[in-house]
Design a protein around this motif. Structure first.
Motif, short mmCIF file in Angstrom:
data_model
loop_
_atom_site.label_atom_id
_atom_site.label_comp_id
_atom_site.label_asym_id
_atom_site.label_seq_id
_atom_site.Cartn_x
_atom_site.Cartn_y
_atom_site.Cartn_z
N HIS A 332 0.86 -1.18 0.00
CA HIS A 332 0.00 0.00 0.00
C HIS A 332 0.90 1.24 0.00
CE1 HIS A 332 -2.92 2.99 1.40
NE2 HIS A 332 -3.82 2.17 0.89
N ARG A 334 0.64 4.49 0.60
CA ARG A 334 0.65 5.37 1.78
C ARG A 334 1.35 4.71 2.96
NH1 ARG A 334 -2.47 9.84 2.92
NH2 ARG A 334 -2.59 9.26 5.10
N LEU A 338 4.69 6.24 4.64
CA LEU A 338 4.66 6.69 6.03
C LEU A 338 5.83 6.08 6.81
CD1 LEU A 338 2.91 8.48 7.80
CD2 LEU A 338 1.36 6.54 8.16
N MET B 59 -3.10 14.27 0.74
CA MET B 59 -2.37 13.02 1.01
C MET B 59 -1.21 13.24 1.98
SD MET B 59 -3.95 10.51 -0.45
CE MET B 59 -2.87 9.14 -0.87
N THR B 61 -1.51 14.59 4.95
CA THR B 61 -1.93 14.40 6.34
C THR B 61 -1.76 12.93 6.69
OG1 THR B 61 -4.23 13.96 5.73
CG2 THR B 61 -3.67 16.23 6.23
N VAL B 62 -1.19 12.67 7.86
CA VAL B 62 -0.95 11.28 8.27
C VAL B 62 -2.28 10.63 8.68
CG1 VAL B 62 0.15 9.84 10.03
CG2 VAL B 62 1.43 11.70 8.92
N ASN B 63 -3.08 11.34 9.46
CA ASN B 63 -4.38 10.82 9.86
C ASN B 63 -5.38 11.07 8.73
OD1 ASN B 63 -7.09 10.75 10.90
ND2 ASN B 63 -6.19 10.68 12.95
N THR B 64 -5.86 9.97 8.13
CA THR B 64 -6.72 10.14 6.95
C THR B 64 -8.08 10.74 7.32
OG1 THR B 64 -7.54 7.87 7.12
CG2 THR B 64 -5.62 8.25 5.70
N THR B 258 -6.51 -3.18 11.74
CA THR B 258 -5.78 -3.49 12.98
C THR B 258 -6.08 -2.47 14.08
OG1 THR B 258 -4.00 -4.49 11.68
CG2 THR B 258 -3.46 -3.85 13.94
N VAL B 260 -5.87 0.12 17.10
CA VAL B 260 -4.85 1.07 17.53
C VAL B 260 -5.21 1.66 18.89
CG1 VAL B 260 -3.70 3.23 16.99
CG2 VAL B 260 -4.23 1.63 15.15
N ASP B 313 -6.33 1.21 12.64
CA ASP B 313 -5.44 1.85 11.66
C ASP B 313 -6.30 2.46 10.55
OD1 ASP B 313 -3.13 2.52 10.17
OD2 ASP B 313 -3.33 0.67 9.03
N GLN B 315 -5.09 3.96 7.52
CA GLN B 315 -4.43 4.26 6.25
C GLN B 315 -5.21 3.80 5.02
OE1 GLN B 315 -1.77 6.31 5.90
NE2 GLN B 315 -2.20 6.60 8.07
N ARG B 316 -6.00 2.74 5.15
CA ARG B 316 -6.70 2.19 3.97
C ARG B 316 -8.19 2.51 3.93
NH1 ARG B 316 -5.69 -3.59 5.00
NH2 ARG B 316 -4.83 -2.83 6.96
N ASP B 319 -9.64 4.57 1.03
CA ASP B 319 -9.57 3.90 -0.27
C ASP B 319 -10.93 3.32 -0.65
OD1 ASP B 319 -6.86 4.35 0.00
OD2 ASP B 319 -6.27 2.23 -0.06
N HIS B 332 -9.80 -7.96 6.31
CA HIS B 332 -8.82 -8.97 6.70
C HIS B 332 -9.32 -9.65 7.97
CE1 HIS B 332 -5.03 -10.74 8.12
NE2 HIS B 332 -4.67 -10.70 6.84
N ARG B 334 -8.13 -11.57 10.39
CA ARG B 334 -7.38 -11.38 11.64
C ARG B 334 -7.54 -9.97 12.18
NH1 ARG B 334 -3.24 -14.40 13.81
NH2 ARG B 334 -2.22 -12.54 14.59
N GLU B 335 -7.46 -8.99 11.29
CA GLU B 335 -7.57 -7.60 11.74
C GLU B 335 -8.95 -7.35 12.36
OE1 GLU B 335 -4.39 -5.69 8.53
OE2 GLU B 335 -6.50 -5.12 8.40
N LEU B 338 -9.24 -9.21 15.76
CA LEU B 338 -8.44 -8.57 16.81
C LEU B 338 -9.19 -7.37 17.39
CD1 LEU B 338 -5.72 -8.98 18.16
CD2 LEU B 338 -4.64 -7.71 16.29
#
Lengths: 354, 354
Positions: A332, A334, A338, B59, B61-64, B258, B260, B313, B315-316, B319, B332, B334-335, B338
């Protein structure tokens, strides 16, 4: 050869360093065991058989590297343990977190001189389930195993190194690194093409942003991490003998997913110093800095103040690792970028503040 | 209609609450602006035209969610602002982090009685680039816009509620929630089918593990979050009038990636109490508990001690969000699992310790 399952083909992939099966395949009965203890208990049943190590990656572990670590000895040491009791071949359930049929390979330990060398391969997860069920129905079924792999003599190859020269202390080095060999079932996009891109991106970011660190930032693409760490060992020898001073090194070799933290091998005062930078690194998504292992390539550098492993989210890594799933499309942009930013900030702080 | 681009079709998707274009399409020139300030400056050029709001999700910015928040007012308020100056239609660049051509929709604010109602749609990212470039070459090109959407009258629908009864204080309620409406371009796998599964999984985990909480754990699948929050408002009214006591509520509505952290709306003493549970929640991947917004559905519950948003998380997420990309295959397992575990642990702690 089975009353019930005649002709069924299974997805396998040779393990790294395995011998092939030669001109003729191996045909043998199969004994399924979970681990080396069970192998030892049932050692009298092993002679002349293919040992099938079927212990899965424990999906109940949150940290997938731990689940991997708990299962991987059947890959690294299975052929040696099975040979002790007269096995003629080894199959292992792929150490993967994905419920598919794509085999995952990886290096096995060197064969032991005193024992026969027997071929070893990983089996797709679904086919491992199939084989396990089939053995319950037909415990004397025979499996044909054919591997055409062989280990060729070493040839000369190279680490690829690029320096971004420091302005004040150019002979003091901060290494940023990945390794550019991979298991060729896939293209090694996460392991470790993406890690190399992140290391290289550190230099490119500094250049584009006109950042001039005091110390030299050295990007290394290590050769041969997967099958002997020869690039890492060679560079470690160089680092021991050069007049340059290696201050610190960062490696990205756990996939290029969303950044989470940095694992640091250093004395405790250095660790605390790095932890004080956390408020800055949080801008690039870093949540923690803890003591821990760095990366196998950079760990060959001795006499350095801090060896640092970049730690991204690990939930998807073992879906791909060492398999045909490890392709470009799984990266991915991004998430990779990062991580590159996080490593660049860490490299700059190491250069200016350590 | 253009000298250069005749016949080119663009990927668009109506915004929620937009009127359609009726029997005949709209055919009009296009004016591209980045934001409402630029719209106001150029108001004299707007009359009779389609306004194209082309500001992208930043794009950098870290926090989408921040990038989304910075761009989304062109979606929610664009048709109203453009109507003030006589526009006949609105197109917006989709608020997305993915470099593809899949339009992302979402709710727009209610039309204002004193202004004409004009149709509004989102445009695929690549087609937004195309249109921007095309306008540079042919500023008087005309666009045909056809939307067959319409808003039907409300019908009766329902929140879906399941209780896992508390053993000691069964009239004290811990809500775990998602919403089960979605924008139907996709199937709403992340927004918010996965969130509902996580809420439901809390009850199932307790049942399978024979965990008996003191307070009642209530799973709510809210209806109509996307287009008026009517399920949330209705439940909020119920919570105000029932003799039950709502202790706390957790919502999963930011995708099922996942885990956070948890974002908490509460007094500061309660927040500190929750933060003291962090060592336990870390086993399920939770890195932090901070003050912050919870979820739009549960935020309608007043008189409660803590409203908690599950934060995975991000980041995706954008999208997929509100588009044909938001499908089951993007989840996903597992994600998602969890996150369910993290929410279950939090729900249990709220039940037993708050």
């Amino acid at each position: 050869e089975s009353e019930f399952f005649e002709g069924r083909e299974l997805e396998i992939l040779a393990l790294g360093r395995s011998i092939g099966t030669g001109e003729k395949e191996i045909t043998a009965e199969v004994i399924e065991v979970k681990n080396f203890d069970e192998l030892k208990e049932r050692q009298k049943e092993v002679k002349g058989k293919i040992v099938f190590f079927s212990r899965p990656h424990d999906m109940g572990t949150v940290n997938t590297f731990q689940g991997y670590g708990d299962a991987v000895n059947q890959r690294s040491q299975g052929a040696i343990e099975a040979a002790k009791f007269g096995a003629v071949g080894v199959l292992i359930r792929s150490v993967t977190t994905k419920h598919d049929n794509v085999p995952h390979t990886g290096s096995m330990n060197n064969y032991v001189d005193s024992l026969p060398e027997i071929p070893a391969a990983s089996l797709g997860f679904l086919d491992a389930d199939f084989l396990s069920d089939a053995l319950k129905k037909d415990s004397i079924l025979k499996l044909k195993m054919k591997l055409n792999c062989k280990t060729l003599p070493d040839i000369l190859s190279y680490n690829v190194i690029a320096d971004y020269k420091g302005t004040e202390k150019s002979d003091e080095i901060i290494v940023v690194a990945g390794h550019f060999d991979s298991w060729d079932a896939g293209c090694g996009a996460h392991d470790d093409g993406g890690g190399c891109i992140q290391a290289f991106e550190v230099l490119d970011l500094f250049k584009r942003l006109s950042i001039k660190p005091k110390r030299t930032i050295r990007c290394i693409f290590y050769i041969n991490e997967e099958n002997g760490v020869k690039g890492g060992i060679e560079y470690g020898n160089y680092a021991d003998t050069t007049r340059e001073k290696h201050i610190a090194a960062i490696e990205s070799d756990r996939g290029v997913f969303t950044p989470v933290g940095f694992a640091v091998t250093s004395d405790s005062l250095t660790l605390i110093k790095l932890q004080n930078w956390l408020p800055i690194l949080e801008y690039a998504g870093i949540e923690w800095i803890k003591a821990g292992g760095s990366g196998v390539d950079i760990s060959q550098i001795k006499n350095t103040q801090a060896l640092i492993g970049f730690v991204p989210d690990d939930q998807r890594y073992f879906d791909l690792h060492h398999s045909a799933n490890d392709v470009f499309e799984e990266v991915h942009p991004r998430e990779m970028e990062l991580g590159a930013a996080a490593i660049a900030v860490m490299a700059f702080l190491l250069s200016e503040e350590l």
